[in-house]
Write a protein that holds these residues in place. Structure first.
Motif, short mmCIF file in Angstrom:
data_model
loop_
_atom_site.label_atom_id
_atom_site.label_comp_id
_atom_site.label_asym_id
_atom_site.label_seq_id
_atom_site.Cartn_x
_atom_site.Cartn_y
_atom_site.Cartn_z
N THR A 158 0.83 -1.20 0.00
CA THR A 158 0.00 0.00 0.00
C THR A 158 0.87 1.26 0.00
OG1 THR A 158 -1.64 -1.22 1.31
CG2 THR A 158 -1.88 1.17 1.22
N THR A 159 1.89 1.28 0.83
CA THR A 159 2.80 2.42 0.89
C THR A 159 3.52 2.61 -0.44
OG1 THR A 159 3.14 1.98 3.25
CG2 THR A 159 4.72 3.43 2.17
N THR A 176 2.56 1.60 -3.41
CA THR A 176 1.60 2.00 -4.43
C THR A 176 1.27 3.49 -4.29
OG1 THR A 176 0.64 -0.22 -4.39
CG2 THR A 176 -0.68 1.51 -5.41
N ALA A 177 1.09 3.96 -3.07
CA ALA A 177 0.78 5.38 -2.84
C ALA A 177 1.94 6.27 -3.30
CB ALA A 177 0.48 5.62 -1.35
N ILE A 178 3.14 5.88 -2.98
CA ILE A 178 4.32 6.66 -3.39
C ILE A 178 4.45 6.65 -4.91
CG2 ILE A 178 6.86 6.74 -3.34
CD1 ILE A 178 6.67 5.81 -0.41
N LEU A 219 2.03 6.29 -7.13
CA LEU A 219 0.97 7.13 -7.71
C LEU A 219 1.29 8.62 -7.55
CD1 LEU A 219 -2.27 5.20 -6.69
CD2 LEU A 219 -1.40 5.59 -8.98
N LEU A 220 1.80 9.00 -6.39
CA LEU A 220 2.16 10.40 -6.17
C LEU A 220 3.28 10.84 -7.12
CD1 LEU A 220 2.03 10.70 -2.29
CD2 LEU A 220 0.55 11.84 -3.93
#
Length: 121
Positions: free
Chosen positions: A4-5, A7-9, A11-12
Motif C-alpha cells: 500500500t505504501t 503504491t501510494a508513493i 501514484l504520487l
C-alpha cells in the motif's frame, strides 16, 4: 502494508510528473550570461565628444586598453565584436550610459555644457 505504501508513493510520483508536463520552451538568448556593468550618467554630445578625443586623440578606433578607463564593459560597447570601438559605437555607448569620464576627463570637461539648453546661454 508495504504494498500500500509503495503504491501510494508510486501514484504520487507519477501523478506529479504527469501534471508538471514539459514546461514552457526556453526563451531565445536567455542562456547567455548577462553583461556586467550598470549604466551610469548619460553623457551629452559635447561630453561624449570630449571623452572620445581624450581617450583616443590620434585614431578613429580605440583598443580595449585605451578604452578601459572610460567604459564600464568593453564587450557591451563593442557591438561589432571586432575588438575595437569605433566613433559610432562610442556615441551609442554614451547614449546608453556605458561610457563615463574618469577624474582627469571630468576636470577637462568643466564648462562643457551637459544640457543642450545650456549651450544657448
Amino acid at each position: 502494508m508495504k504494498l500500500t505504501t509503495f503504491t501510494a508513493i508510486a501514484l504520487l510520483a507519477t501523478g506529479t510528473y504527469a501534471f508538471a508536463g514539459g514546461g514552457a520552451p526556453v526563451p531565445e538568448g536567455s542562456q547567455e550570461d548577462p553583461p556586467s556593468g550598470r549604466p551610469g550618467k548619460v553623457l551629452s554630445e559635447a561630453e561624449c565628444q570630449k571623452a572620445w578625443e581624450t581617450a583616443g586623440p590620434d585614431g578613429d578606433t580605440l583598443s580595449e586598453d585605451k578604452a578601459t578607463p572610460f567604459i564600464l564593459n568593453f564587450q557591451m560597447v563593442d557591438t561589432s565584436k571586432d575588438a575595437k570601438i569605433s566613433a559610432d559605437e562610442w556615441k551609442e555607448g554614451c547614449a546608453k550610459g556605458w561610457v563615463s569620464a574618469d577624474a582627469a576627463t571630468e576636470q577637462d570637461m568643466e564648462g562643457t555644457p551637459s544640457d543642450p539648453e545650456q549651450k544657448k546661454m
